[in-house]
Structures are given as C-alpha cells and as structure tokens.
Design a protein around this motif. Structure first.
Motif, PDB file in Angstrom:
ATOM      1  N   ALA A 170       0.642  -1.036   0.494  1.00  0.00           N
ATOM      2  CA  ALA A 170      -0.036  -0.043   0.016  1.00  0.00           C
ATOM      3  C   ALA A 170       1.011   1.326  -0.050  1.00  0.00           C
ATOM      4  O   ALA A 170       0.586   2.562  -0.234  1.00  0.00           O
ATOM      5  CB  ALA A 170      -0.587  -0.134   1.090  1.00  0.00           C
ATOM      6  N   MET A 171       2.037   1.631   0.820  1.00  0.00           N
ATOM      7  CA  MET A 171       3.183   2.471   0.443  1.00  0.00           C
ATOM      8  C   MET A 171       3.603   2.784  -0.893  1.00  0.00           C
ATOM      9  O   MET A 171       3.578   3.845  -1.746  1.00  0.00           O
ATOM     10  CB  MET A 171       3.820   2.351   1.695  1.00  0.00           C
ATOM     11  N   ASP A 172       3.812   1.859  -1.864  1.00  0.00           N
ATOM     12  CA  ASP A 172       3.701   1.774  -2.903  1.00  0.00           C
ATOM     13  C   ASP A 172       2.935   2.443  -3.726  1.00  0.00           C
ATOM     14  O   ASP A 172       3.079   3.077  -4.590  1.00  0.00           O
ATOM     15  CB  ASP A 172       4.806   0.387  -3.786  1.00  0.00           C
ATOM     16  N   LEU A 173       1.969   1.276  -3.689  1.00  0.00           N
ATOM     17  CA  LEU A 173       0.325   2.019  -4.630  1.00  0.00           C
ATOM     18  C   LEU A 173       0.133   3.410  -4.067  1.00  0.00           C
ATOM     19  O   LEU A 173      -0.337   4.059  -5.256  1.00  0.00           O
ATOM     20  CB  LEU A 173      -0.513   0.654  -4.434  1.00  0.00           C
ATOM     21  N   LEU A 174       0.373   4.137  -2.819  1.00  0.00           N
ATOM     22  CA  LEU A 174      -0.289   5.588  -2.655  1.00  0.00           C
ATOM     23  C   LEU A 174       0.481   6.273  -2.405  1.00  0.00           C
ATOM     24  O   LEU A 174       0.553   7.093  -2.389  1.00  0.00           O
ATOM     25  CB  LEU A 174      -0.841   5.060  -0.941  1.00  0.00           C
ATOM     26  N   GLN A 175       1.597   6.286  -3.198  1.00  0.00           N
ATOM     27  CA  GLN A 175       2.716   6.575  -2.847  1.00  0.00           C
ATOM     28  C   GLN A 175       2.936   7.267  -1.747  1.00  0.00           C
ATOM     29  O   GLN A 175       3.453   9.093  -1.713  1.00  0.00           O
ATOM     30  CB  GLN A 175       2.772   7.518  -4.287  1.00  0.00           C
ATOM     31  N   LEU A 176       3.318   6.684  -0.339  1.00  0.00           N
ATOM     32  CA  LEU A 176       3.804   7.391   0.249  1.00  0.00           C
ATOM     33  C   LEU A 176       4.761   7.405   1.136  1.00  0.00           C
ATOM     34  O   LEU A 176       6.204   6.934   0.505  1.00  0.00           O
ATOM     35  CB  LEU A 176       2.587   6.389   1.412  1.00  0.00           C
ATOM     36  N   ASP A 177       5.072   8.318   2.537  1.00  0.00           N
ATOM     37  CA  ASP A 177       7.075   8.425   2.302  1.00  0.00           C
ATOM     38  C   ASP A 177       7.122   7.999   3.004  1.00  0.00           C
ATOM     39  O   ASP A 177       8.302   7.466   3.494  1.00  0.00           O
ATOM     40  CB  ASP A 177       6.469   9.829   3.063  1.00  0.00           C
ATOM     41  N   ALA A 178       6.205   7.377   3.786  1.00  0.00           N
ATOM     42  CA  ALA A 178       6.577   5.904   5.185  1.00  0.00           C
ATOM     43  C   ALA A 178       5.301   4.691   4.614  1.00  0.00           C
ATOM     44  O   ALA A 178       4.010   5.082   4.735  1.00  0.00           O
ATOM     45  CB  ALA A 178       6.554   6.880   6.318  1.00  0.00           C
ATOM     46  N   ARG A 179       6.183   3.659   5.596  1.00  0.00           N
ATOM     47  CA  ARG A 179       4.804   3.018   5.961  1.00  0.00           C
ATOM     48  C   ARG A 179       3.936   3.289   6.409  1.00  0.00           C
ATOM     49  O   ARG A 179       4.189   3.250   7.890  1.00  0.00           O
ATOM     50  CB  ARG A 179       5.643   1.176   6.584  1.00  0.00           C
ATOM     51  N   PRO A 180       2.802   2.941   6.249  1.00  0.00           N
ATOM     52  CA  PRO A 180       1.427   3.662   7.084  1.00  0.00           C
ATOM     53  C   PRO A 180       0.857   2.143   8.471  1.00  0.00           C
ATOM     54  O   PRO A 180       1.197   1.566   8.280  1.00  0.00           O
ATOM     55  CB  PRO A 180       0.850   2.806   6.324  1.00  0.00           C
ATOM     56  N   THR A 181       0.688   3.032   9.454  1.00  0.00           N
ATOM     57  CA  THR A 181       0.135   2.514  10.395  1.00  0.00           C
ATOM     58  C   THR A 181      -1.068   1.357  10.343  1.00  0.00           C
ATOM     59  O   THR A 181      -1.658   2.155   9.170  1.00  0.00           O
ATOM     60  CB  THR A 181       0.119   3.659  11.894  1.00  0.00           C
ATOM     61  N   PRO A 182      -1.086   0.580  11.077  1.00  0.00           N
ATOM     62  CA  PRO A 182      -2.307   0.077  10.735  1.00  0.00           C
ATOM     63  C   PRO A 182      -3.664   0.667  10.804  1.00  0.00           C
ATOM     64  O   PRO A 182      -4.713   0.923   9.706  1.00  0.00           O
ATOM     65  CB  PRO A 182      -2.859  -0.873  12.317  1.00  0.00           C
ATOM     66  N   LYS A 183      -3.990   1.870  11.589  1.00  0.00           N
ATOM     67  CA  LYS A 183      -4.829   3.455  12.440  1.00  0.00           C
ATOM     68  C   LYS A 183      -4.764   4.113  10.756  1.00  0.00           C
ATOM     69  O   LYS A 183      -5.901   3.929   9.880  1.00  0.00           O
ATOM     70  CB  LYS A 183      -5.020   4.464  13.067  1.00  0.00           C
ATOM     71  N   GLN A 184      -3.356   4.369  10.082  1.00  0.00           N
ATOM     72  CA  GLN A 184      -3.506   5.504   8.522  1.00  0.00           C
ATOM     73  C   GLN A 184      -4.091   4.712   7.717  1.00  0.00           C
ATOM     74  O   GLN A 184      -5.350   4.904   6.537  1.00  0.00           O
ATOM     75  CB  GLN A 184      -2.272   5.651   8.609  1.00  0.00           C
ATOM     76  N   LEU A 185      -3.519   2.468   7.276  1.00  0.00           N
ATOM     77  CA  LEU A 185      -4.059   2.265   6.134  1.00  0.00           C
ATOM     78  C   LEU A 185      -5.739   2.088   6.378  1.00  0.00           C
ATOM     79  O   LEU A 185      -5.979   2.067   5.546  1.00  0.00           O
ATOM     80  CB  LEU A 185      -3.294   0.857   6.359  1.00  0.00           C
ATOM     81  N   ARG A 186      -6.094   2.027   7.161  1.00  0.00           N
ATOM     82  CA  ARG A 186      -7.328   1.288   7.719  1.00  0.00           C
ATOM     83  C   ARG A 186      -8.339   3.316   6.747  1.00  0.00           C
ATOM     84  O   ARG A 186      -9.424   2.823   5.600  1.00  0.00           O
ATOM     85  CB  ARG A 186      -8.075   1.292   9.449  1.00  0.00           C
ATOM     86  N   ASP A 187      -7.905   4.301   7.317  1.00  0.00           N
ATOM     87  CA  ASP A 187      -8.092   5.609   7.167  1.00  0.00           C
ATOM     88  C   ASP A 187      -8.109   5.534   5.574  1.00  0.00           C
ATOM     89  O   ASP A 187      -9.297   5.843   4.569  1.00  0.00           O
ATOM     90  CB  ASP A 187      -7.927   6.830   8.367  1.00  0.00           C
ATOM     91  N   LEU A 188      -7.295   5.195   5.403  1.00  0.00           N
ATOM     92  CA  LEU A 188      -6.957   5.336   3.508  1.00  0.00           C
ATOM     93  C   LEU A 188      -7.588   4.673   2.749  1.00  0.00           C
ATOM     94  O   LEU A 188      -7.747   5.192   1.855  1.00  0.00           O
ATOM     95  CB  LEU A 188      -5.327   5.530   2.971  1.00  0.00           C
TER      96      LEU A 188
END
Length: 218
Positions: A170-188
């Motif tokens: 998901a970090m690569d797909l969404l072009q995030l600067d850092a690996r998301p936390t579970p909460k961040q990933l759930r929200d995104l």
C-alpha cells in the motif's frame, strides 16, 4: 403496520475467479492505481482452504517459526494423529512437547480445543462476529482471524492492516513517504470497501513483485 426488516449485514463472499475478476474491476474503478498492479501481477490466487479446527491448529503451529521448522513440527503431529480435538485431549503435555510443541503452543492448542468452536456456524456470522469468536481463543489474534475470514470463509471485504506485506504494498501503491500504521491504512482504504479482499490479494502479489526488484523486508 410496518414490516420489520432484518438489519443484520449481508455476508458477502468471493466464490470463484470470475467473481474475483468482477471485484478487481470494481476496485479499479474506485482506485485506478490498482490497474497498473493488476497489469503487473495478473489474476491473484484465491488460496482458498477448507478451514476448520485443523486449519487453525496449523496456523498456531506456524506462529513465529520458519516455514521449514513449522512444516517439520506439523508433519510429526500429523503422523501421530495429534491434530484432532479428542487426540489432543487424550495426550498429555509431555507427548505434545515430544512432537515439537512449546509450552506456549500447547496452551494455545488446548485453548482452541476448550472453546469447541462450531465451525459451520462461522459461515453465517458477520466478519466482526467471526473475529470475536476466533480471538476469544488464546493464541489467535486479529491477523489470524482475518486470514481465516479471507482464505477459509472467502469473505469479500477483508484488508489485513497489520500485515507487513499489505503495508509495504500500500505504501508503494499510494506513494506514501513512510509505511502506514494500521490506523492510517484503515483510514486510507475505507473507500475500497466492499472490495478490500481483492485489494489484499493484489497487494500481496504486488509486494512479491516489488521484492523481486528491490530489497524489501520479509
């Protein structure tokens, strides 16, 4: 008089590859960046299994072990017939330990036996009810329960936000600067519902694709 309606959420499953294809197409409509992933990895494997008591014991045996070590212990237990509830009840801890189980794993497996889960009833429970039922067993966390939902019950809207490969994919797909936390990933990924199982399968395949091209955590 108004008729009462059943407010229980509908249970949605992915039954076969054709249905998975439709879910992927719907997911791409929601999140077009999945199209490139799908072109890279193709149709992911549904990886369905029969579920049940034996499936969960095998998951417990494999926790925090290498694939080789887990397979070795499992083969010993299977050869001795120590993978069924009554056989485990009849065996003492020394017997189980002699076949490679640690004290902690013995406690986990005995907890599973003691809970006496009606696995057929899981088929008609909501995802939340299945997770609650399974995580009541000592040694089964939310990740294991989600894997059961996805691969044993075929549920259609499961995204394992605690899974490393899902986070990296998901970090690569969404072009995030850092690996998301579970909460961040759930929200995104809320907008990916009700096709999050298709997303999980694509992200796992994408993680494998990325690993082949660069050094990633395993």
């Amino acid at each position: 008089m108004n008729q009462q309606t059943n407010s229980k959420p509908q249970i949605r499953v992915i039954k076969d590859e054709q249905q998975l294809q439709r879910h992927i197409e719907a997911l791409i409509d929601i999140e077009p960046r999945f199209d490139a992933v799908y072109q890279q990895v193709g149709m992911p494997d549904l990886r369905r299994n029969q579920g049940g008591f034996v499936r969960l014991i095998r998951a417990m045996v494999g926790q925090q072990l290498s694939v080789a070590a887990a397979s070795s212990i499992w083969n010993k237990l299977e050869s001795a017939g120590l993978i069924y509830p009554q056989a485990i009840i009849d065996a003492d801890d020394d017997q189980l330990r002699a076949h490679g189980l640690s004290k902690q794993k013995i406690r986990y497996i005995r907890s599973l036996v003691a809970h006496d889960i009606d696995f057929e009833s899981l088929e008609v429970m909501t995802d939340e009810e299945v997770i609650k039922t399974l995580t009541a067993v000592t040694g089964i966390g939310k990740w294991t329960a989600e894997m059961y939902l996805l691969f044993s019950l075929g549920r259609a809207d499961v995204l394992a936000v605690d899974d490393l490969a899902i986070k990296v994919g998901a970090m690569d797909l969404l072009q995030l600067d850092a690996r998301p936390t579970p909460k961040q990933l759930r929200d995104l990924t809320q907008d990916w519902s009700p096709y999050r199982s298709a997303a999980s399968l694509l992200l796992w395949s994408h993680y494998g694709w990325l690993k082949d091209r660069q050094a990633l955590p395993v």
